[in-house]
Design a protein around this motif. Sequence first.
Motif, PDB file in Angstrom:
ATOM      1  N   LEU A 321       0.829  -1.213   0.000  1.00  8.26           N
ATOM      2  CA  LEU A 321       0.000   0.000   0.000  1.00  8.26           C
ATOM      3  C   LEU A 321       0.858   1.256   0.000  1.00  8.26           C
ATOM      4  CD1 LEU A 321      -2.889  -0.867   2.506  1.00  8.26           C
ATOM      5  CD2 LEU A 321      -3.045  -0.622   0.022  1.00  8.26           C
ATOM      6  N   LEU A 322       1.930   1.249   0.801  1.00  6.86           N
ATOM      7  CA  LEU A 322       2.791   2.426   0.893  1.00  6.86           C
ATOM      8  C   LEU A 322       3.489   2.705  -0.439  1.00  6.86           C
ATOM      9  CD1 LEU A 322       3.901   4.574   2.849  1.00  6.86           C
ATOM     10  CD2 LEU A 322       5.821   3.046   3.293  1.00  6.86           C
ATOM     11  N   ILE A 323       3.965   1.661  -1.083  1.00  6.99           N
ATOM     12  CA  ILE A 323       4.627   1.836  -2.384  1.00  6.99           C
ATOM     13  C   ILE A 323       3.631   2.359  -3.425  1.00  6.99           C
ATOM     14  CG2 ILE A 323       5.692   0.582  -4.294  1.00  6.99           C
ATOM     15  CD1 ILE A 323       7.094  -1.164  -2.238  1.00  6.99           C
ATOM     16  N   CYS A 324       2.403   1.854  -3.376  1.00  8.28           N
ATOM     17  CA  CYS A 324       1.371   2.344  -4.300  1.00  8.28           C
ATOM     18  C   CYS A 324       1.079   3.823  -4.066  1.00  8.28           C
ATOM     19  CB  CYS A 324       0.093   1.522  -4.149  1.00  8.28           C
ATOM     20  SG  CYS A 324       0.223  -0.175  -4.753  1.00  8.28           S
ATOM     21  N   VAL A 325       0.956   4.217  -2.797  1.00  7.28           N
ATOM     22  CA  VAL A 325       0.681   5.614  -2.460  1.00  7.28           C
ATOM     23  C   VAL A 325       1.848   6.502  -2.888  1.00  7.28           C
ATOM     24  CG1 VAL A 325       0.396   7.236  -0.545  1.00  7.28           C
ATOM     25  CG2 VAL A 325      -0.914   5.119  -0.583  1.00  7.28           C
ATOM     26  N   GLY A 326       3.080   6.082  -2.562  1.00  9.90           N
ATOM     27  CA  GLY A 326       4.243   6.875  -2.937  1.00  9.90           C
ATOM     28  C   GLY A 326       4.381   7.024  -4.440  1.00  9.90           C
ATOM     29  N   THR A 327       4.137   5.936  -5.178  1.00 10.00           N
ATOM     30  CA  THR A 327       4.208   5.995  -6.642  1.00 10.00           C
ATOM     31  C   THR A 327       3.145   6.931  -7.197  1.00 10.00           C
ATOM     32  OG1 THR A 327       5.023   3.715  -6.705  1.00 10.00           O
ATOM     33  CG2 THR A 327       4.148   4.615  -8.749  1.00 10.00           C
ATOM     34  N   LYS A 328       1.942   6.871  -6.656  1.00 14.29           N
ATOM     35  CA  LYS A 328       0.859   7.735  -7.118  1.00 14.29           C
ATOM     36  C   LYS A 328       1.175   9.203  -6.860  1.00 14.29           C
ATOM     37  CE  LYS A 328      -3.172   8.936  -8.671  1.00 14.29           C
ATOM     38  NZ  LYS A 328      -3.439   8.924 -10.131  1.00 14.29           N
ATOM     39  N   LEU A 329       1.679   9.520  -5.678  1.00 10.51           N
ATOM     40  CA  LEU A 329       1.998  10.917  -5.366  1.00 10.51           C
ATOM     41  C   LEU A 329       3.095  11.451  -6.287  1.00 10.51           C
ATOM     42  CD1 LEU A 329       1.921  10.792  -1.457  1.00 10.51           C
ATOM     43  CD2 LEU A 329       0.223  11.802  -2.969  1.00 10.51           C
ATOM     44  N   GLN A 330       4.117  10.632  -6.531  1.00  8.43           N
ATOM     45  CA  GLN A 330       5.165  11.056  -7.458  1.00  8.43           C
ATOM     46  C   GLN A 330       4.623  11.202  -8.877  1.00  8.43           C
ATOM     47  OE1 GLN A 330       8.201  12.079  -7.152  1.00  8.43           O
ATOM     48  NE2 GLN A 330       8.688  11.598  -5.026  1.00  8.43           N
ATOM     49  N   HIS A 331       3.701  10.317  -9.251  1.00  8.25           N
ATOM     50  CA  HIS A 331       3.145  10.389 -10.601  1.00  8.25           C
ATOM     51  C   HIS A 331       2.255  11.613 -10.776  1.00  8.25           C
ATOM     52  CE1 HIS A 331       0.647   9.086 -14.123  1.00  8.25           C
ATOM     53  NE2 HIS A 331       1.860   8.752 -14.546  1.00  8.25           N
ATOM     54  N   ILE A 332       1.649  12.093  -9.698  1.00  9.25           N
ATOM     55  CA  ILE A 332       0.866  13.334  -9.780  1.00  9.25           C
ATOM     56  C   ILE A 332       1.774  14.485 -10.176  1.00  9.25           C
ATOM     57  CG2 ILE A 332      -0.392  15.039  -8.389  1.00  9.25           C
ATOM     58  CD1 ILE A 332      -1.638  12.697  -6.867  1.00  9.25           C
ATOM     59  N   LEU A 333       2.984  14.527  -9.608  1.00  6.95           N
ATOM     60  CA  LEU A 333       3.946  15.560 -10.006  1.00  6.95           C
ATOM     61  C   LEU A 333       4.317  15.405 -11.478  1.00  6.95           C
ATOM     62  CD1 LEU A 333       6.336  15.625  -6.900  1.00  6.95           C
ATOM     63  CD2 LEU A 333       4.325  17.025  -7.355  1.00  6.95           C
ATOM     64  N   THR A 334       4.469  14.154 -11.929  1.00 10.08           N
ATOM     65  CA  THR A 334       4.764  13.903 -13.338  1.00 10.08           C
ATOM     66  C   THR A 334       3.622  14.388 -14.229  1.00 10.08           C
ATOM     67  OG1 THR A 334       6.090  11.962 -12.755  1.00 10.08           O
ATOM     68  CG2 THR A 334       5.316  12.110 -15.028  1.00 10.08           C
ATOM     69  N   GLN A 335       2.374  14.164 -13.779  1.00 12.36           N
ATOM     70  CA  GLN A 335       1.219  14.621 -14.559  1.00 12.36           C
ATOM     71  C   GLN A 335       1.176  16.139 -14.647  1.00 12.36           C
ATOM     72  OE1 GLN A 335      -1.711  12.143 -12.249  1.00 12.36           O
ATOM     73  NE2 GLN A 335      -2.583  11.779 -14.274  1.00 12.36           N
ATOM     74  N   LEU A 336       1.484  16.813 -13.535  1.00 12.53           N
ATOM     75  CA  LEU A 336       1.504  18.277 -13.549  1.00 12.53           C
ATOM     76  C   LEU A 336       2.532  18.795 -14.544  1.00 12.53           C
ATOM     77  CD1 LEU A 336       1.247  18.968  -9.700  1.00 12.53           C
ATOM     78  CD2 LEU A 336      -0.543  19.332 -11.405  1.00 12.53           C
ATOM     79  N   ALA A 337       3.717  18.163 -14.544  1.00 11.62           N
ATOM     80  CA  ALA A 337       4.755  18.564 -15.500  1.00 11.62           C
ATOM     81  C   ALA A 337       4.328  18.243 -16.928  1.00 11.62           C
ATOM     82  CB  ALA A 337       6.069  17.855 -15.151  1.00 11.62           C
ATOM     83  N   GLN A 338       3.695  17.085 -17.107  1.00 10.03           N
ATOM     84  CA  GLN A 338       3.237  16.654 -18.432  1.00 10.03           C
ATOM     85  C   GLN A 338       2.203  17.625 -18.992  1.00 10.03           C
ATOM     86  OE1 GLN A 338       4.458  13.678 -19.569  1.00 10.03           O
ATOM     87  NE2 GLN A 338       3.207  13.211 -21.356  1.00 10.03           N
ATOM     88  N   ASP A 339       1.255  18.035 -18.165  1.00 10.34           N
ATOM     89  CA  ASP A 339       0.175  18.922 -18.609  1.00 10.34           C
ATOM     90  C   ASP A 339       0.720  20.250 -19.118  1.00 10.34           C
ATOM     91  OD1 ASP A 339      -1.626  16.985 -17.935  1.00 10.34           O
ATOM     92  OD2 ASP A 339      -2.218  17.895 -16.025  1.00 10.34           O
ATOM     93  N   VAL A 340       1.626  20.846 -18.358  1.00 11.67           N
ATOM     94  CA  VAL A 340       2.131  22.166 -18.751  1.00 11.67           C
ATOM     95  C   VAL A 340       3.094  22.051 -19.930  1.00 11.67           C
ATOM     96  CG1 VAL A 340       4.107  22.199 -17.157  1.00 11.67           C
ATOM     97  CG2 VAL A 340       3.024  24.349 -17.820  1.00 11.67           C
ATOM     98  N   ALA A 341       3.838  20.927 -20.032  1.00 10.93           N
ATOM     99  CA  ALA A 341       4.788  20.765 -21.135  1.00 10.93           C
ATOM    100  C   ALA A 341       4.068  20.501 -22.450  1.00 10.93           C
ATOM    101  CB  ALA A 341       5.754  19.629 -20.830  1.00 10.93           C
ATOM    102  N   GLU A 342       2.916  19.841 -22.406  1.00  6.56           N
ATOM    103  CA  GLU A 342       2.169  19.556 -23.621  1.00  6.56           C
ATOM    104  C   GLU A 342       1.453  20.793 -24.156  1.00  6.56           C
ATOM    105  OE1 GLU A 342      -0.468  16.384 -22.691  1.00  6.56           O
ATOM    106  OE2 GLU A 342       1.080  14.821 -22.759  1.00  6.56           O
ATOM    107  N   LYS A 343       1.114  21.729 -23.285  1.00  5.54           N
ATOM    108  CA  LYS A 343       0.332  22.899 -23.685  1.00  5.54           C
ATOM    109  C   LYS A 343       1.202  24.081 -24.082  1.00  5.54           C
ATOM    110  CE  LYS A 343      -3.599  21.664 -20.733  1.00  5.54           C
ATOM    111  NZ  LYS A 343      -4.408  22.048 -19.545  1.00  5.54           N
ATOM    112  N   HIS A 344       2.409  24.185 -23.516  1.00  5.12           N
ATOM    113  CA  HIS A 344       3.228  25.373 -23.748  1.00  5.12           C
ATOM    114  C   HIS A 344       4.673  24.990 -24.051  1.00  5.12           C
ATOM    115  CE1 HIS A 344      -0.133  27.662 -22.022  1.00  5.12           C
ATOM    116  NE2 HIS A 344      -0.110  26.819 -20.990  1.00  5.12           N
ATOM    117  N   MET A 345       5.275  25.749 -24.953  1.00  2.82           N
ATOM    118  CA  MET A 345       6.716  25.644 -25.173  1.00  2.82           C
ATOM    119  C   MET A 345       7.450  26.680 -24.337  1.00  2.82           C
ATOM    120  SD  MET A 345       7.280  23.122 -27.140  1.00  2.82           S
ATOM    121  CE  MET A 345       8.990  23.449 -27.555  1.00  2.82           C
ATOM    122  N   ALA A 346       6.803  27.842 -24.165  1.00  2.38           N
ATOM    123  CA  ALA A 346       7.370  28.917 -23.355  1.00  2.38           C
ATOM    124  C   ALA A 346       6.216  29.684 -22.723  1.00  2.38           C
ATOM    125  CB  ALA A 346       8.243  29.843 -24.189  1.00  2.38           C
ATOM    126  N   VAL A 347       6.437  30.211 -21.533  1.00  2.00           N
ATOM    127  CA  VAL A 347       5.418  30.994 -20.829  1.00  2.00           C
ATOM    128  C   VAL A 347       6.033  32.290 -20.343  1.00  2.00           C
ATOM    129  CG1 VAL A 347       4.040  29.019 -20.095  1.00  2.00           C
ATOM    130  CG2 VAL A 347       5.920  29.811 -18.656  1.00  2.00           C
TER     131      VAL A 347
END
Length: 474
Positions: A321-347
């Motif tokens: 359970l702990l590994i699943c939670v830790g992986t999910k929390l880290q992946h949320i950061l990856t999703q945040l980076a993914q979202d902004v990188a896909e929408k913008h080249m420069a801000v």
Amino acid sequence: MAGGGTTIEYTPTWVVGGVCSVIVVISLTVERLLHKLGKLLKKKNQRNLYEALQKIKEELMLLGFISLLLTVCQGFISKICIPKKLAKTWLPCRENQRTKLHPIHGIKKDDLEFLSNPSFHFHPRVGRHLLAVESGEYYCKKQGKVPLLSETALHHLHIFIFVLAVSHVTFCGLTVIFGGAKIRQWRKWEESIIEELQASENPVLERKLTNVREHDFVKNRFLGVGKRHTIIGWMQAFCKQFFVSVNKADYTTLRHGFVMNHCRTNPKFNFHNYVTRAFEADFKKVVGISWHLWVIVIIFLLANVQDLHAYFWISFVPLILLICVGTKLQHILTQLAQDVAEKHMAVEGDLVVKPSDDHFWLHKPKLVLTLIHIILFQNSFELAVFFWILVQYGFHSCIMGSVEYIIPRLVIGVFVQVLCSYSILPLYAIVVQMGSKFKKAIFKENIQEGLIHWAKKARKNIERRNRLDGNLSR
């Protein structure tokens, strides 16, 4: 009668008074220490930690009441008789591992059966000795049955409840101490950000061009678009939780995203104090033992059947359970980076991520805290069982299991405690702020109280107005 010793009637009064005095002194000392700690927390305006302390007192009182109830009812419980065949099912140890001596008083089984013979009651000395033997066992033996739970087993159950309470409170305390120490290390990042803002004449109007994919937060997490990169992203999230869970680029980016979405007019908002207060507020929920956790305890006790090594396999549950939670929390950061990188080249200006509940399981950030609560309790339960068996029955007890099952259990328990305290919990404290809503901890305690009072007053006014409108319409 519960045991084969001298009763209070023939015990020296100085012994009774002395033992009671020691118990009372220890109890009052613990109570005074908790009271002093509560006053200290109130003096320092640590309201959330004070409420967490009150929650700990409630849990200790509940466990104390359970233990008291077992004590009061032990005579009744020990006289509930069940068939011998039923008593030999689902045993933690094999029947041939049972000690040759009676487990309570060291009376041999043959002697116990001889003493249990009704024809042996006529001699007064034998009668007194028989009273020293467990009354419930003798009562059921006359019916050809055995007690549902012997008084010795009830006594051991008392000790287990005490060890469980101490272990849960201790490990929760250690978790928050280590997690809080990790979060306090972020204070220097907050101070440096505020100093930079103060050095600028007008931080709101200041603009700069930021290359999104060259930004440290995005560069370390954005791997490209596609299914292959998604799988690699999950693998990267899995590995990151075991190392530095939050670095300065992560903190700065998440802080800026929170400020721009929830308090845009206050760029100097102290995000670190807010995270700390939110973390302390969540701690109140972690220290409690809710009903579903008691269900887990019952299931684990039922699963402890001979040769299944249930406690060994159960120790993997909090780890997974702990590994699943830790992986999910880290992946949320990856999703945040993914979202902004896909929408913008420069801000223009600093990089701004978009907090959203959609990144969390079932769109509920609170679900993560529930899982952490289960992980901490389950891990403390697992370690409490080990200490209880060690103290009560010894290291080589059949219920303990062999060494190849014991060592991995201890290693997993310590690993889960350290990883959760120093990595996952601090990671949760900051990532959970990336939900769509902010917590009331964003306001200071006095403002919170004022808002709560205002809301209650407004609610009463609305109800009063509705009643008046209802009376006028009649």
